[in-house]
Design an enzyme around this catalytic site. Structure first.
Site, PDB file in Angstrom:
ATOM      1  N   SER A  64       0.912   0.967  14.368  1.00 19.23           N
ATOM      2  CA  SER A  64      -0.090   0.583  13.363  1.00 19.23           C
ATOM      3  C   SER A  64       0.583   0.306  12.032  1.00 19.23           C
ATOM      4  O   SER A  64       1.589   0.931  11.681  1.00 19.23           O
ATOM      5  CB  SER A  64      -1.094   1.729  13.212  1.00 19.23           C
ATOM      6  OG  SER A  64      -1.913   1.516  12.085  1.00 19.23           O
ATOM      7  N   TYR A 113      -2.787  11.240  11.762  1.00 16.10           N
ATOM      8  CA  TYR A 113      -2.872  10.092  12.691  1.00 16.10           C
ATOM      9  C   TYR A 113      -1.713   9.137  12.420  1.00 16.10           C
ATOM     10  O   TYR A 113      -0.958   8.786  13.330  1.00 16.10           O
ATOM     11  CB  TYR A 113      -4.211   9.347  12.538  1.00 16.10           C
ATOM     12  CG  TYR A 113      -4.132   7.945  13.080  1.00 16.10           C
ATOM     13  CD1 TYR A 113      -4.000   6.849  12.221  1.00 16.10           C
ATOM     14  CD2 TYR A 113      -4.115   7.714  14.450  1.00 16.10           C
ATOM     15  CE1 TYR A 113      -3.877   5.567  12.719  1.00 16.10           C
ATOM     16  CE2 TYR A 113      -3.988   6.428  14.956  1.00 16.10           C
ATOM     17  CZ  TYR A 113      -3.863   5.363  14.079  1.00 16.10           C
ATOM     18  OH  TYR A 113      -3.720   4.087  14.589  1.00 16.10           O
ATOM     19  N   LYS A 144       1.936   7.990  14.688  1.00 19.37           N
ATOM     20  CA  LYS A 144       2.452   6.646  14.994  1.00 19.37           C
ATOM     21  C   LYS A 144       3.929   6.549  14.576  1.00 19.37           C
ATOM     22  O   LYS A 144       4.772   6.013  15.288  1.00 19.37           O
ATOM     23  CB  LYS A 144       1.622   5.571  14.283  1.00 19.37           C
ATOM     24  CG  LYS A 144       0.223   5.415  14.842  1.00 19.37           C
ATOM     25  CD  LYS A 144       0.241   5.084  16.335  1.00 19.37           C
ATOM     26  CE  LYS A 144      -1.148   4.944  16.907  1.00 19.37           C
ATOM     27  NZ  LYS A 144      -1.123   4.765  18.375  1.00 19.37           N
TER      28      LYS A 144
HETATM   29  C1  WQD Z   1     -11.207  -1.163   6.031  1.00 16.68           C
HETATM   30  C2  WQD Z   1     -11.680  -1.287   4.600  1.00 16.68           C
HETATM   31  C3  WQD Z   1     -12.341   0.767   3.583  1.00 16.68           C
HETATM   32  C4  WQD Z   1     -15.829   1.453   6.114  1.00 16.68           C
HETATM   33  C5  WQD Z   1      -7.973   2.185   9.837  1.00 16.68           C
HETATM   34  C6  WQD Z   1      -6.743   2.921  10.299  1.00 16.68           C
HETATM   35  C7  WQD Z   1      -5.835   1.950  11.007  1.00 16.68           C
HETATM   36  C8  WQD Z   1      -6.591   1.318  12.145  1.00 16.68           C
HETATM   37  C9  WQD Z   1      -7.802   0.580  11.590  1.00 16.68           C
HETATM   38  C10 WQD Z   1      -6.382   2.530  14.215  1.00 16.68           C
HETATM   39  C11 WQD Z   1     -11.165  -0.166   3.724  1.00 16.68           C
HETATM   40  C12 WQD Z   1     -13.521  -0.195   3.707  1.00 16.68           C
HETATM   41  C13 WQD Z   1     -14.691   0.900   5.558  1.00 16.68           C
HETATM   42  C14 WQD Z   1     -17.020   1.523   5.359  1.00 16.68           C
HETATM   43  C15 WQD Z   1     -15.881   0.476   3.522  1.00 16.68           C
HETATM   44  N1  WQD Z   1      -7.029   2.294  13.068  1.00 16.68           N
HETATM   45  N2  WQD Z   1     -14.729   0.420   4.291  1.00 16.68           N
HETATM   46  N3  WQD Z   1     -16.996   1.020   4.074  1.00 16.68           N
HETATM   47  O1  WQD Z   1      -8.890   2.177   6.939  1.00 16.68           O
HETATM   48  O2  WQD Z   1      -7.895  -0.173   6.890  1.00 16.68           O
HETATM   49  O3  WQD Z   1      -7.599   1.211   8.910  1.00 16.68           O
HETATM   50  O4  WQD Z   1      -8.620   1.565  10.924  1.00 16.68           O
HETATM   51  O5  WQD Z   1      -5.387   2.039  14.634  1.00 16.68           O
HETATM   52  O6  WQD Z   1      -4.716   2.642  11.498  1.00 16.68           O
HETATM   53  O7  WQD Z   1      -6.070   3.412   9.161  1.00 16.68           O
HETATM   54  O8  WQD Z   1      -9.843   0.319   8.380  1.00 16.68           O
HETATM   55  O9  WQD Z   1     -12.139  -0.452   8.822  1.00 16.68           O
HETATM   56  O10 WQD Z   1     -11.762   1.980   8.136  1.00 16.68           O
HETATM   57  O11 WQD Z   1     -11.494   0.168   6.453  1.00 16.68           O
HETATM   58  O12 WQD Z   1     -15.890   0.044   2.351  1.00 16.68           O
HETATM   59  O13 WQD Z   1     -18.098   2.029   5.803  1.00 16.68           O
HETATM   60  O14 WQD Z   1     -13.095  -1.213   4.571  1.00 16.68           O
HETATM   61  O15 WQD Z   1     -12.373   1.427   2.332  1.00 16.68           O
HETATM   62  O16 WQD Z   1     -10.877  -0.697   2.448  1.00 16.68           O
HETATM   63  P1  WQD Z   1      -8.548   0.910   7.647  1.00 16.68           P
HETATM   64  P2  WQD Z   1     -11.384   0.543   8.008  1.00 16.68           P
END
Ligand code: WQD
Length: 337
Positions: A125, A150, A154
């Site tokens: 990741s 997590y 990785k």
């Molecule tokens: C994306 C953006 C949030 C939800 C994570 C893991 C990564 C991979 C993908 C597994 C961020 C914003 C989110 C919400 C929001 N997982 N957001 N409201 O955190 O980039 O990555 O998931 O492999 O390893 O770290 O993805 O989709 O959670 O967030 O504003 O209800 O959307 O702050 O900026 P992230 P995400």
């Protein structure tokens, strides 16, 4: 030759099984069903006309892993997805993550090292980069102190593999995913988050369908053009295809090192507000949302430099953000009706 896909009933795993079958591979899936369901097998069948072999198995059971490989000596390649992946949960329950993401990898490698040759594709990741200094992020960007257990699993997984390939006949490719989204265009398989979605896109589609009242945007005071975080959202089918070309590279002995690393993204960054706007465009409806405070652990910006994957793997993502969101929306509508 049989290809083992661990976690093959999961979101990325199931889409990769479809692409493997499309390329004529004989696939066997291991999954503990902790974050997936057997119905996904039917979805795969409806797409490819072939039901992959499946065994319910918990990779934390070392003896069960040993017995599996005794029963399937013809497994020559493994795509290893099986792992826990919720960042927040990993902070609350680190030992669950170290056992489920690390011990299982060790047991898998202990079996692969017994083979005359084995090919491993490891699900890593972009989280290993933390907040990278320079955008877009290349594979040479330093691996930084993980922001969560997590993310640490990785990083540790990559280090274990690098140590092991040097003293065994295992060849490996580490794929560092950016943000996988969307669903197979057939809407026969897709993301099935359990409970309240932690990730942005499933929360958006569940809000769009009326399951959630409104989306909370975690902060609009970041140092970006519109104040919201930027990520590289890649269609899950494009990501799945990257696994197949990586496996073929190893099977055809085109790899130039025992372990190779590739960033798998689109190369384009999109802010949360841009994702919302794109969703409103493809769904034809306004998305209710409110700005709330930042989520702890979020980085400001991450999107991939995909030159190496394009040039060396010969792979490039094909779908636009809107196409990926449209597939996610189509899937959400299908599973709720
Ligand atoms: C994306 C953006 C949030 C939800 C994570 C893991 C990564 C991979 C993908 C597994 C961020 C914003 C989110 C919400 C929001 N997982 N957001 N409201 O955190 O980039 O990555 O998931 O492999 O390893 O770290 O993805 O989709 O959670 O967030 O504003 O209800 O959307 O702050 O900026 P992230 P995400």
């Amino acid at each position: 030759m049989k290809i083992l896909v661990t976690g093959g009933l999961g979101f990325i795993g199931s889409h990769t099984v479809v692409e493997l079958q499309n390329q004529g591979f004989d696939v066997i899936i291991i999954d503990d069903l902790s974050n997936s369901s057997l119905e996904v097998l039917d979805g795969i069948f409806r797409i490819t006309g072939k039901t992959p072999a499946f065994e319910k198995l918990d990779l934390r059971e070392k003896k069960a892993v040993q017995d599996f490989f005794k029963r399937h000596p013809d497994v020559s390649g493994v795509i290893h997805f099986a792992a826990s992946k919720a960042v927040g949960e990993s902070v609350e329950n680190p030992l669950l993550y170290y056992e489920n993401n690390i011990c299982t990898l060790v047991y898998l490698l202990q079996e692969l090292q017994k083979k005359p040759k084995a090919n491993l594709i490891f699900s890593s990741s972009c989280t290993v980069y933390g907040q990278a200094e320079k955008m877009p992020i290349t594979e040479e960007a330093p691996v930084q102190q993980a922001m969560s257990p997590y993310g640490n699993t990785k990083q540790i997984g990559e280090e274990i593999i690098s140590d092991v390939v040097n003293v065994t006949n295992i060849n490996a490719i580490l794929l560092r995913y950016f943000n996988p989204i969307g669903a197979h265009p057939s809407a026969e398989i897709g993301e099935l988050p359990i409970g309240i979605p932690q990730n942005l896109v499933p929360f958006i589609t569940q809000t769009g369908i009326g399951l959630r009242k409104e989306l909370s945007v975690f902060g609009d005071d970041y140092p970006t053009a519109d104040g919201t975080c930027i990520r590289d959202y890649i269609h899950v089918v494009d990501l799945a295809k990257a696994h197949v070309v990586a496996l073929q590279r190893l099977m055809e002995k085109r790899n130039t090192a025992k372990v190779e690393t590739f960033n798998v993204g689109t190369g384009t960054g999109s802010s949360v507000l841009e994702v919302i706007q794109a969703f409103e465009k493809v769904s034809g409806q306004k998305l209710p949302y409110k700005i709330v405070s930042r989520r702890s652990g979020d980085i400001t910006e991450a999107y991939a430099n995909t030159d190496k994957a394009n040039a060396v793997l010969g792979w490039k993502s094909q779908s636009t953000l809107e196409e990926a969101l449209a597939s996610a929306w189509k899937w959400e509508q299908k599973i709720r009706n």
